[in-house]
Design a protein around this motif. Structure first.
Motif, short mmCIF file in Angstrom:
data_model
loop_
_atom_site.label_atom_id
_atom_site.label_comp_id
_atom_site.label_asym_id
_atom_site.label_seq_id
_atom_site.Cartn_x
_atom_site.Cartn_y
_atom_site.Cartn_z
N GLU A 218 1.38 -1.12 -0.18
CA GLU A 218 0.32 0.11 0.13
C GLU A 218 0.72 1.00 0.11
O GLU A 218 1.73 0.73 1.03
N ASN B 171 -4.27 4.82 -1.95
CA ASN B 171 -5.96 5.82 -1.15
C ASN B 171 -6.60 6.64 -2.00
O ASN B 171 -5.72 7.51 -3.17
N GLU C 222 -7.56 2.47 -3.09
CA GLU C 222 -8.42 2.14 -1.90
C GLU C 222 -10.05 3.17 -1.77
O GLU C 222 -9.11 4.22 -1.20
N ASP D 166 -12.01 1.11 1.94
CA ASP D 166 -10.66 1.03 3.32
C ASP D 166 -11.41 0.64 4.41
O ASP D 166 -12.56 1.40 5.21
N LYS E 69 -10.81 -4.13 3.64
CA LYS E 69 -9.97 -2.97 4.30
C LYS E 69 -10.36 -3.57 5.58
O LYS E 69 -11.85 -2.17 5.81
#
Ligand code: C2E
Ligand code: CA
Ligand code: CA
Length: 606
Positions: free
Chosen positions: A32, A86, A121, A151, A172
């Motif tokens: 990530e 992200n 994400e 996320d 996640k």
């Protein structure tokens, strides 16, 4: 221009990478990318950067730049692995629009990364302003070959809705659900529920924030496919070659986590299911006349609580108080005096969140005033109402009946169903373990002689010592019933633990006999044929079966072998016998290899 805008222009931002591991193999699945500002400045952490971006009204530009930096840095590394990046839903929508229809994949490719390797994400679930455009953007993302993740699942308000609308490839799970999971049956059940949803939607789960070996082990045993956290690797400038050695070791160690068992801990909050009377209260200097008036107007009250502010300090029992009040000249002498002189200043106070054990403690205590006085219920120390003795008894009974389904009602240890389940997990995992059948010697004469109350005490003693001699993370203690217990060891030093248990039990069990029996080393009692004879003080025998991987398929076979080993243990002077199930003789008949030489249990002195 604000400080962040300057930073964005000046190229002061960069990404660090944290590995996501495949929990079944211990290999790296992806990384990530996490944004960072210049080290040693107030704008180093992403929270500060995001906050500043909000203040400078450049949030979307900032977020999109983060994606560009992440992909560009990843492309420059040239490793070709998967990368998670992200982005908020709104920034995703505008980013996709900026690329133009069908061109997202090309834009990503121009940064040096294949779209198939990218997982976006979606963070900050609250911030979805337009679901229809999000759905359109999601279609674009999938068309480009990139994938989506949700996320921090469980953290936002609308996560579940987003899950069903977006149908992400990954979810996640927020670190809140992961923290100390090996100790919290509720979290475990939540995670199992999340697994159920993931199955329905065909989503792959990633556990976030794994910090300890226990958490990692529990997640692996729950078959959560991927994980991320400091234990596996902290965010770093360069991608990882492999996850941290401790994490790898933990994952490759095939020993099975002992999952927390609902019945093993008395469940808290049982009072929530009971009726708490919202009864009026008085203060310490309320006059006796006023208390009497209160009892007259509230015929249903069995007592009233005396409060200082919100805190209970005493309880006045109706019957006792009214008996005093009815006596000659009481009103004239005490009527205008404070009520506290006729109150019980040590009332039972029970927290709303108490567990069954605490209530059982009240039922079995010396002070039985709760039967008439009832008890005061508090929430975090603040008075909320009264409960009666009846309710207490009923609450405990109900809780015990519920617990007995899966746990032994006497010891609250897991019963036969969870024992078999755990044994089966051990067999399926292909780990080596030792199944020990523990059984008392001369328990029946003790029980007949001293009665079932002391018999129960003896059984609880064995439960307590068994738990104390096991490693809570590795070993499992179950209560088969009566004086039979099953210990499933993964601890390497299981034999020493068994020896210590046998010795500790012999020493403590003696103290449950009366002085005379202790001096004599036993009691005269009838045997099963009704013949009077001498029985030594109660001791413990343990029959152990070492189960090597792959030799046995069914839990029942292990249990049978352990029962056989127990018979040998009864004959062994050490109280312990061991057989190796892997070396069972021809025709599946297990061979007793050897009775383990062990320190003889403290025999009754004569
Ligand atoms: P996140 O996406 O949930 O990222 C995980 C955060 O948890 C990271 O903090 C990471 O360093 C931290 N973390 C990882 N393992 C553990 C662990 O075992 N224990 C604990 N306590 N924490 C762990 P970081 O880097 O400070 O990022 C904070 C948040 O900022 C991220 O949470 C994400 O929401 C946001 N963020 C980070 N980078 C970006 C970015 O490039 N773009 C956008 N839009 N947001 C970003
Ligand atoms: Ca993230
Ligand atoms: Ca996260």
């Amino acid at each position: 221009m604000g400080p962040l805008a300057r930073l964005m222009r000046g190229g002061g931002l960069y990404c660090v990478f944290q590995p996501l591991a495949d929990l079944s193999e211990g290999s790296i699945y992806a990384h990530e990318a996490l944004i960072r500002g210049p080290e040693g400045t107030a704008l180093h952490r992403p929270d500060a950067l995001l906050e500043m971006a909000r203040q400078e009204h450049i949030l979307q530009d900032f977020e999109l730049l983060c994606v560009v930096i992440a992909l560009w840095q990843w492309g420059r590394e040239g490793r070709g692995g998967r990368v998670f990046v992200n982005i908020s839903a709104d920034a995703l929508v505008s980013g996709v629009a900026m690329c133009g229809a069908g061109l997202l994949g090309r834009t990503v490719g121009e940064l040096g990364v294949s779209a198939r390797m990218v997982v976006l994400e979606i963070t900050e679930h609250e911030r979805v302003s337009d679901m229809a455009s999000l759905r359109a953007a999601v279609r674009e993302v999938h068309a480009s070959g990139a994938r989506l993740a949700l996320d921090d699942f469980g953290d936002g308000h609308s996560s579940l809705r987003l899950w069903s609308e977006v149908k992400p490839d990954f979810v996640k799970i927020d670190k809140y659900f992961i923290r100390d999971i090996a100790e919290h049956p509720e979290k475990l059940q939540m995670l199992q529920a999340i697994k159920g949803i993931a199955e329905v939607f065909g989503t792959t789960l990633v556990a976030e924030g794994i910090e300890t070996r226990e958490e990692l082990r529990a997640l692996r045993d729950l078959d959560i496919p991927y994980g991320q956290g400091y234990l596996l690797g902290r965010p770093a400038r360069l991608p990882f070659e492999s996850i941290e050695p401790v994490a790898r070791e933990t994952l490759l160690d095939r020993r099975v986590a002992v999952l927390p068992h609902q019945g093993q801990h008395a469940r808290p909050g049982i009072l929530r299911n009971l009726l708490v009377l919202q009864a009026p209260t008085v203060e310490p200097d309320t006059h006796n006349d006023a208390v009497a008036q209160l009892f007259k107007t509230h015929a249903e009250l069995h007592a009233v609580a005396v409060l200082e502010g919100t805190r209970p300090v005493a309880l006045i029992n109706r019957q006792q108080f009214m008996n005093h009040y009815a006596t000659l000249f009481f009103r004239e002498v005490h009527g205008r005096r404070p009520c506290s002189s006729f109150a019980n200043h040590a009332p039972r106070v029970v927290e709303l969140d108490c567990d069954v054990d605490q209530l059982v403690g009240i039922l079995t205590s010396q002070d039985q005033r709760y039967l008439n006085d009832g008890f005061i219920v508090t929430d975090n120390g603040r008075y909320i109402g009264l409960g009666t003795g009846d309710q207490l008894v009923r609450g405990v009974t109900e809780a015990r009946i519920e617990a007995a389904r899966h746990a032994n009602p006497l010891t609250f240890l897991p019963g036969n169903i969870p024992i078999s389940l755990h044994m089966q997990r051990l067999l399926d995992s292909g780990t080596e373990f030792v199944a020990c059948y523990a059984d008392m010697n001369h328990f029946k004469p003790f029980n007949d002689y001293y009665g079932y109350w002391r018999g129960d005490q003896m059984i609880r003693l064995l439960a307590r010592l068994s738990v104390a001699h096991c490693d809570a993370q590795r070993d499992f203690v179950g209560h088969v019933g009566g004086d039979d217990f099953m210990l499933l060891f993964q601890s390497g030093n299981w034999l020493q633990r068994c020896r210590d248990l046998v010795a500790a039990f012999a020493a403590e069990a003696r103290t449950l006999f009366d002085d005379e029996a202790q001096r004599a080393g036993g009691i005269w009692a009838e045997d099963r044929h009704g013949v009077k004879r001498f029985f030594d003080c109660t001791t413990l025998s343990i029959g152990a079966v070492r189960v090597a991987p792959g030799r046995i398929q069914r839990a029942e076979e292990v249990a049978n072998l352990a029962a056989l080993a127990k018979h040998d243990a009864k004959l062994s002077p050490s109280g312990i016998a061991c057989m190796a199930a892997a070396l069972a003789g021809k025709g599946g008949v297990p061979q007793v290899l050897h009775a383990m030489p062990a320190a003889a249990p403290a025999r009754a002195a004569t």
